[in-house]
Design a protein around this motif. Structure first.
Motif, PDB file in Angstrom:
ATOM      1  N   ARG A  72      -7.538  -9.222 -31.727  1.00 31.34           N
ATOM      2  CA  ARG A  72      -8.465  -9.268 -30.601  1.00 31.34           C
ATOM      3  C   ARG A  72      -9.778  -9.876 -31.106  1.00 31.34           C
ATOM      4  O   ARG A  72     -10.536  -9.227 -31.833  1.00 31.34           O
ATOM      5  CB  ARG A  72      -8.715  -7.867 -30.049  1.00 31.34           C
ATOM      6  N   VAL A 115      -6.600 -12.839 -22.093  1.00 32.56           N
ATOM      7  CA  VAL A 115      -6.266 -11.659 -21.293  1.00 32.56           C
ATOM      8  C   VAL A 115      -7.505 -11.070 -20.633  1.00 32.56           C
ATOM      9  O   VAL A 115      -8.642 -11.267 -21.091  1.00 32.56           O
ATOM     10  CB  VAL A 115      -5.581 -10.579 -22.159  1.00 32.56           C
ATOM     11  N   GLY A 165      -5.691  -6.227 -20.534  1.00 35.81           N
ATOM     12  CA  GLY A 165      -4.721  -6.824 -21.435  1.00 35.81           C
ATOM     13  C   GLY A 165      -3.691  -7.699 -20.751  1.00 35.81           C
ATOM     14  O   GLY A 165      -2.702  -8.102 -21.376  1.00 35.81           O
ATOM     15  N   LEU A 216      -6.846 -13.566 -27.710  1.00 39.64           N
ATOM     16  CA  LEU A 216      -6.030 -12.881 -28.707  1.00 39.64           C
ATOM     17  C   LEU A 216      -5.233 -13.938 -29.461  1.00 39.64           C
ATOM     18  O   LEU A 216      -4.797 -14.936 -28.866  1.00 39.64           O
ATOM     19  CB  LEU A 216      -5.068 -11.891 -28.046  1.00 39.64           C
ATOM     20  N   THR A 256      -3.218  -5.756 -31.553  1.00 42.15           N
ATOM     21  CA  THR A 256      -2.230  -5.227 -30.623  1.00 42.15           C
ATOM     22  C   THR A 256      -1.017  -4.726 -31.409  1.00 42.15           C
ATOM     23  O   THR A 256      -0.873  -4.996 -32.610  1.00 42.15           O
ATOM     24  CB  THR A 256      -1.777  -6.313 -29.640  1.00 42.15           C
TER      25      THR A 256
END
Length: 537
Positions: free
Chosen positions: A412, A368, A372, A384, A406
């Protein structure tokens, strides 16, 4: 799950069970009886050699001895032992007892150990008497004094001369029946590998770690006839379980514990034991390549060299097969879970230029951008991940977890990667490993790769240093191939320009006075130490 641990959501846990990722296997036990346990060598260590029968008996007696001293299932024990036989026997004993080792690294000192004791609520601390010229009993005294208010640390167990503490050899009792640990409960704690801040505790369950051991041994071709040379600290996830010490023991192979990863220690062990697999971090690879050319040791038994912990540059990667005579396997992963491997039959282009693809079909990846949003195919972004052996949260760290995970449970990683068309990951760098030079972002690892292509440079690290005008200046810290004739800044800039490096990425400053780059406890270049060294007071 125990207090302070974040469980997998029930639907995912059921899916991982149904797909066979998680089973009832517990760490510390062999999946099948070994008919030749009395003669099959399990561990070759600097202090002793153990057959499987001897290791099994020693672990059972130690587990009973710990139990007799009041250490119970669920208790935490900080383990700071070097690569000696006691590391293996204590690990197996704790797994069988249901107590949880908290694996500290040999380089940790008071600040880190106190943090681990206080965060985990450890009841015991296991140490050597001395290691690498350092008296760990003195450290234990400091830790006891500084954690007195916590009130949990009751035992200091010493491999060797105990001084005022308890000799690990005396923690011995006839085996007793012990309740089998719940495979979905944590079995051990690993440590996060960041270079800033205090390490976070990573809970790994029996089920997810056993899955990692099974999968990695299968992927790497490690079986009963394999010998694993543990050159890196055994407490590190890479050396412990990728497949490492535990994965090799699980399949009936032989673990050879080296006192250090230096060629001087490891090459004679390879020659003597015929070990076939080992693991290194990238800064050690050029040294092994260099010493191989002049050693008298026969290291021809080595068939697989795993390299991980950070990115291995293509120049060094291309030399492994012709110089060491073995297959290179690049490994990109983290103690938090996700592991990526180049496969043993991958083409050279993949092995040299990527860090492999995920271990498990259950691994989920996203790449990402800063907002995001998933990047276009082949684009660079933050990785991620979530999956059957990737944690859902650090131990007792709710605020940190809110920043690192998340809402739907993806971790992450902080790593910048590019996903190739073949499904392999190319690691570009870290989100925070970027020099902000007057608003232009200089990716450190990219410049380092170009620097290492210069035959005058043996090792390189790029850091940002404060600059009144630009905010940060780019400083290249290099180890010259010939210390008496280091390259100049002008020569380095010219060489980079010739390779097509953009002008804003060229170093503003060059430091050549290092014999070796400083490393963190997990074998990564310690850029924080370099920045402190070269920042004017």
């Amino acid at each position: 799950m125990r207090e302070g641990c974040v469980p997998w959501p029930a639907p995912l846990a059921q899916e991982y069970r149904a797909r066979g990722y998680w089973t009832d296997e517990r760490l510390g036990t062999w999946p099948a009886p070994l008919p030749d346990a009395a003669t099959r060598t399990a561990v070759v260590a600097p202090d002793r050699t153990l057959t499987y029968a001897e290791l099994d008996r020693a672990a059972d007696r130690l587990a009973a001895g710990l139990h007799a001293r009041g250490i119970a299932p669920g208790d935490r024990v900080v383990v700071q032992l070097p690569n000696i036989s006691a590391f293996v026997t204590l690990s197996l004993a704790l797994f069988r007892l249901g107590a949880l080792p908290v694996y500290a690294l040999p380089a940790h000192r008071g600040a880190e150990i106190v943090h681990l004791v206080e965060t985990s609520g450890a009841v015991a601390y296991a140490i050597p008497d001395e290691a690498a010229g350092f008296d760990h009993r003195t450290l234990a005294a400091e830790v006891l004094e500084r954690t007195a208010g916590t009130g949990t640390l009751a035992h200091v167990l010493v491999a060797g001369d105990p001084g005022p503490y308890t000799a690990l050899a005396d923690v011995d009792a006839d085996p007793v029946p012990l309740p089998a640990p719940d495979p979905l409960e944590p079995a051990l704690f690993l440590l996060s590998g960041g270079t800033t801040g205090r390490p976070k505790l990573i809970p790994r369950t029996h089920a997810d770690y056993a899955y990692q051991l099974r999968q990695t041994a299968r992927l790497c071709g490690v079986g009963p006839d394999s010998g694993y040379l543990c050159a890196l600290p055994a407490a590190h996830n890479f050396a412990l379980a990728c497949p490492g010490v535990l994965g090799t023991l699980r399949v009936g192979g032989t673990v050879v514990l080296a006192p250090s990863p230096s060629p001087e220690d490891c090459f004679p062990l390879l020659a003597r034991t015929g070990a076939s697999v080992t693991s290194l971090v990238p800064p050690l690879v050029p040294l092994w390549l260099e010493i191989t050319k002049s050693t008298s040791c026969d290291i021809s038994s080595l068939r697989l060299l795993q390299v991980g912990g950070s990115r291995l540059g293509p120049e060094a990667a291309q030399q492994v097969a012709p110089v060491l005579g073995c297959t290179l396997q690049q490994v990109y992963g983290m103690a938090e879970g996700l592991l990526n491997y180049t496969r043993l039959d991958d083409p050279e282009e993949v092995v040299v230029h990527t860090q492999g693809r995920p271990l498990s079909p259950g691994d989920e990846l996203r790449v990402v951008d800063e907002d995001g949003v998933e990047v276009r195919p082949g684009g660079t972004g933050e990785l991620l991940t979530r999956g059957p052996y990737t944690l859902r949260g650090y131990y007792r760290a709710p605020a940190h977890n809110r920043a690192r995970f998340t809402a739907d449970g993806f971790f992450r990683t902080g790593d910048l990667v590019r996903l190739t068309a073949s499904g392999n990951l190319a690691v570009v760098g870290r989100i925070n490993d970027v020099v902000n030079r007057g608003g232009e972002k200089v990716p450190a690892e990219e410049v380092e790769e170009h620097l290492l292509a210069d035959p005058r440079i043996r090792a390189a690290a790029v850091i940002g240093l404060p600059d009144a005008y630009m905010g940060e200046q780019t400083c290249a810290c290099v180890v010259p191939q010939h210390p008496d004739a280091p390259p100049t800044l002008e020569e380095v800039r010219a060489a980079l320009t010739a390779r097509g490096v953009a002008a804003y990425k060229l170093p503003d400053r060059l430091e050549t006075g290092l014999a070796e780059l400083p490393l963190t406890g997990v074998g990564k270049v310690d850029k924080k130490a370099l920045a402190a060294r070269y920042t004017a007071p």
